[in-house]
Design an enzyme around this catalytic site. Structure first.
Site, short mmCIF file in Angstrom:
data_model
loop_
_atom_site.label_atom_id
_atom_site.label_comp_id
_atom_site.label_asym_id
_atom_site.label_seq_id
_atom_site.Cartn_x
_atom_site.Cartn_y
_atom_site.Cartn_z
N ASP A 114 -11.62 2.68 -1.08
CA ASP A 114 -10.66 3.45 -2.42
C ASP A 114 -9.61 1.77 -2.70
OD1 ASP A 114 -9.37 5.16 -3.19
OD2 ASP A 114 -7.10 4.68 -2.00
N ASP A 123 -6.41 3.15 -5.04
CA ASP A 123 -5.44 3.17 -5.28
C ASP A 123 -4.32 3.36 -3.74
OD1 ASP A 123 -3.92 2.95 -7.95
OD2 ASP A 123 -6.43 4.23 -7.86
N ASP A 181 -6.74 5.82 2.45
CA ASP A 181 -5.51 5.86 2.51
C ASP A 181 -4.93 7.84 2.52
OD1 ASP A 181 -5.30 6.03 -0.44
OD2 ASP A 181 -2.99 5.65 -0.18
#
Length: 271
Positions: A24, A26, A194
């Site tokens: 990922d 961001d 996250d």
């Protein structure tokens, strides 16, 4: 489709790697989530955005619709949005070291993002430099609204990579292209994430790194998805080095991650 043609369609397989690291962007490569930052500061604000995250986790709304709602609240010109993010978003302090190691050890890095490719590429270029072009980025897109240009007020909108999917960008589609390769060519697959944008990827790799204290850990624990915990990319680099050197296995790492969660060391209260 034969093995050669299947591999030819996968850029990260060009160097015949034994390992590939999918990640990922961001809040994982970066310290802040660029889309959250825009929504909180020049969109409808943190409180409504956070409620959308929680509603996605609980299944009240899908990620695509929640994320579209977030981006609809951001009306600044697209070029201004990119500049705001370049001025404020910081790289995880250890990611550059990890990326350099990956280049030297034939471990391709592929960014799978629910954000927008132009923003991601602009930030990577600023934060990492020319080597950022060696990183494949797969994300959503952006287009001008009818009668406008993207660089005017209210002039742009998000275009989803998989508009038919509730994820908007279903990261599992890319991951399965690699995981379905024949065993003798299939690389070991890592993924780091996250939050709610990573739910479609959580079950699809050999070892999932979930960021300490974030929503992805709550999801994995609830759904019995194996994972290991990371705080920053120094811990990821350490663990990947151990695995590639044969000092531990992905199964052992995942077991350690769940034990850390049960012990209360994952930043999320065990349930």
């Amino acid at each position: 489709m034969g093995v050669q043609s299947a591999v030819a369609d996968l850029p990260a397989m060009k160097t015949d790697p034994k390992y590939i690291f999918f990640t990922d962007f961001d809040g994982t490569i970066t310290l802040q989530d660029s889309n959250d930052y825009m929504t909180d500061n020049i969109g409808y604000g943190r409180e409504k955005r956070r409620q959308g995250n929680l509603d996605t986790l609980s299944g009240k709304i899908n990620f695509r619709d929640s994320f579209r709602d977030m981006m609809e609240s951001v009306t600044r010109p697209y070029s201004e949005c990119i500049q705001i993010l370049c001025d404020n978003i910081k790289l995880d302090p250890y990611f550059a070291e990890f990326f350099q190691w990956s280049l030297e050890n034939n471990v391709p890095v592929v960014v799978l993002s629910s954000g927008m490719e132009p923003i991601i590429k602009a930030l990577l270029k600023k934060l990492i430099g020319p080597d950022a072009e060696k990183m494949q980025v797969i994300g959503n897109y952006v287009k001008a609204r009818p009668g406008k240009t993207i660089n005017e007020e209210g002039g742009w909108e998000i275009v989803f990579h998989h508009p038919e999917s509730g994820f908007g960008h279903d990261k599992s589609v890319t991951l399965r292209k690699y995981s379905s390769l024949p065993e003798d060519v299939r690389p070991t697959m890592f993924y780091a994430g996250d939050g709610v944008s990573d739910l479609s990827a959580a079950r699809e790799t050999d070892l999932l790194f979930a960021k300490k204290g974030h929503d992805l850990i709550s999801y994995c624990a609830k759904e019995n998805v194996p994972f290991t915990v990371f705080e920053d990319w120094s811990s990821i680099l350490e663990k990947v080095k151990e695995i590639t050197a044969g000092k531990t296995t992905v199964q052992e790492a995942a077991h350690q991650g769940y034990e850390a969660y049960k012990a209360g060391d994952a930043g999320i209260k065990p349930t």
